[in-house]
Motif scaffolding. Sequence first.
Motif, mmCIF file in Angstrom:
data_model
loop_
_atom_site.group_PDB
_atom_site.id
_atom_site.type_symbol
_atom_site.label_atom_id
_atom_site.label_comp_id
_atom_site.label_asym_id
_atom_site.label_seq_id
_atom_site.Cartn_x
_atom_site.Cartn_y
_atom_site.Cartn_z
ATOM 1 N N LYS B 123 -31.973 -25.926 58.346
ATOM 2 C CA LYS B 123 -30.827 -25.500 57.527
ATOM 3 C C LYS B 123 -30.812 -26.256 56.214
ATOM 4 N N GLY B 124 -31.941 -26.383 55.544
ATOM 5 C CA GLY B 124 -31.929 -27.045 54.250
ATOM 6 C C GLY B 124 -32.948 -28.150 54.106
ATOM 7 N N ILE B 125 -33.518 -28.611 55.220
ATOM 8 C CA ILE B 125 -34.545 -29.658 55.170
ATOM 9 C C ILE B 125 -35.815 -29.095 54.526
ATOM 10 N N ASP B 126 -36.604 -29.983 53.906
ATOM 11 C CA ASP B 126 -37.947 -29.625 53.456
ATOM 12 C C ASP B 126 -38.949 -30.302 54.375
ATOM 13 N N ILE B 127 -39.972 -29.557 54.793
ATOM 14 C CA ILE B 127 -40.973 -30.100 55.729
ATOM 15 C C ILE B 127 -42.359 -29.855 55.129
ATOM 16 N N VAL B 147 -43.896 -26.338 54.038
ATOM 17 C CA VAL B 147 -45.213 -26.254 53.407
ATOM 18 C C VAL B 147 -46.243 -26.727 54.423
ATOM 19 N N VAL B 148 -47.196 -25.853 54.753
ATOM 20 C CA VAL B 148 -48.206 -26.185 55.767
ATOM 21 C C VAL B 148 -49.589 -26.076 55.136
ATOM 22 N N PHE B 166 -44.372 -21.612 53.331
ATOM 23 C CA PHE B 166 -45.609 -21.578 52.538
ATOM 24 C C PHE B 166 -46.746 -22.097 53.404
ATOM 25 N N VAL B 167 -47.753 -21.258 53.632
ATOM 26 C CA VAL B 167 -48.860 -21.645 54.510
ATOM 27 C C VAL B 167 -50.172 -21.449 53.748
ATOM 28 N N LEU B 194 -43.199 -30.301 46.344
ATOM 29 C CA LEU B 194 -43.251 -30.784 47.732
ATOM 30 C C LEU B 194 -44.609 -31.399 48.075
ATOM 31 N N LEU B 195 -45.694 -30.862 47.507
ATOM 32 C CA LEU B 195 -47.011 -31.467 47.745
ATOM 33 C C LEU B 195 -47.025 -32.885 47.176
#
Lengths: 298, 229
Positions: B123-127, B147-148, B166-167, B194-195
């Motif tokens: 619910k809003g986290i960036d991973i 982002v994977v 994003f994969v 994020l990267l």
Amino acid sequence: MCGIVGLFLKDPKLEPRLGQLLTDMLVTMTDRGPDSAGIAIYSGAEEGQAKLTLQSASPETDFADLDVALAKAIGAPVSVAVKSTHAVVDLPAGKLDAARQALASHRPAIKVMSAGESIEIFKEVGLPKDVAARFEVAKMSGTHGIGHTRMATESAVTTMGAHPFSTGADQCLVHNGSLSNHNGVRRVLKKAGMTFETENDTEVAAAFISHKLQEGKKLGEAMEATLTDLDGFFTFVVGTKNGFGVVRDPIACKPAVMAETDQYVAFGSEYRALVNLPGIETARVWEPEPATVYFWER
Amino acid sequence: MQTFDLEAEGLRALNSALHALKGQTNMTAWEVINPKGAHAIAAGVDAPVEITVRGSTGYYCAGMNKLATIRIKGSAGPGVAENMMSGTVIIDGDASQYAGATGRGGLLVIKGNASSRCGISMKGIDIVVHGNIGHMSCFMAQSGNLVVLGDAGEALGDSLYEARLFVRGKVKSLGTDCIEKEMRDEHFLIVEDLLRRGEADAKARPEEFRRYGSARKLYNFNIDNAQSY
């Protein structure tokens, strides 16, 4: 929940410590299931000899003069080592079936926990530390072993409902999870000649694998078949005379961690169970993939 | 640097000490040794401190984190950074199932692989995951970014709301109502940021990623499906 531990030794130098290592691993998992606990140890046997692990609710009467009575019934020498509610019977391999028949007729209250050349199973209601102490598991040596601490969901908290379940010679299985089609599978297996001691779901999984092995399937194939024929949640750890296997259902919500070094392959429901193993700092540690069979055989 | 021996002093003592830190504190650097897979290490921290855990952790490490930067120098058990509110959690190894579940803010970085259900109901986290993620990841994910750098398992983004996925690698299958979408300028900027913050900018470039999002077909009841219920 339930907690599972397993240890398959590659390095014979660790064999005298198998019972101690497995006991420590299992005690660490106590808070995953304090109802009952059990351990299967593959301790090897002399050439031509076999073992029965027996259990009785009244060991004083059931195990009294058991060696004399059994030797007479099967016409061969027998030794009996009583450990609390269990007894390990050492006898010539060719006399296993005769001994089981003699027990059923002469001492019907005795339950057979395991039979085979190498396996011994000890299980009781209670905490892992108490169950392990009762049977002096820490003193046992062996090549591989499996332990389980139970939080019952599918059947009563009894000695026979504890894991591991053994449904074939030198075979055993422990389970974290619950099966939803075990009654149907049990009916099919009963028709095929398998026998059951309990109403427990895990016993059905054990018998399912034993039945596949009886049909000539390899351990890996038998475990693969659980993915199509058993419905429910499961992480299974399986032991055979020479092997050790792991399989998780495709949803894989029941936890599992494995570690491998040159000395051993280890399984734990949680990493906590593995932290005191020798060389764990440099072990390859991974989570087994869903719907994937892993096994090691020597 | 406050060094805390978890094996000697116990989990409650650690978490009590960390919970006593409120707002600004001069005890900003913490090190936890001998974690040995214990549960709930540094859960519920609410202060801008740096915590380094020297080893692998059990269930729910860094759960509900607010403001803190927590580094795990090992692998993390199930539910790491579950319901994180803000701050940063960086795992050097792998993460078990449901990493970052229901997270509302902050950044979770997994330098190894994440297993099943990564970012479920986020619910809003960036991973940011440097490796692969397992099946059912981002199930019902509501907002935030995933982002994977590696591959995604089965049923990615099933019943997705507005989280952006994003994969870079292969996606084994997309879940119901999850579709591939165009990468627009703003998405390249999100991935680039994020990267960089996820310590992965040397490993991948934004243009290597594909975006997946909600087809928004499950948002409203469709009368044509009435007979299915």
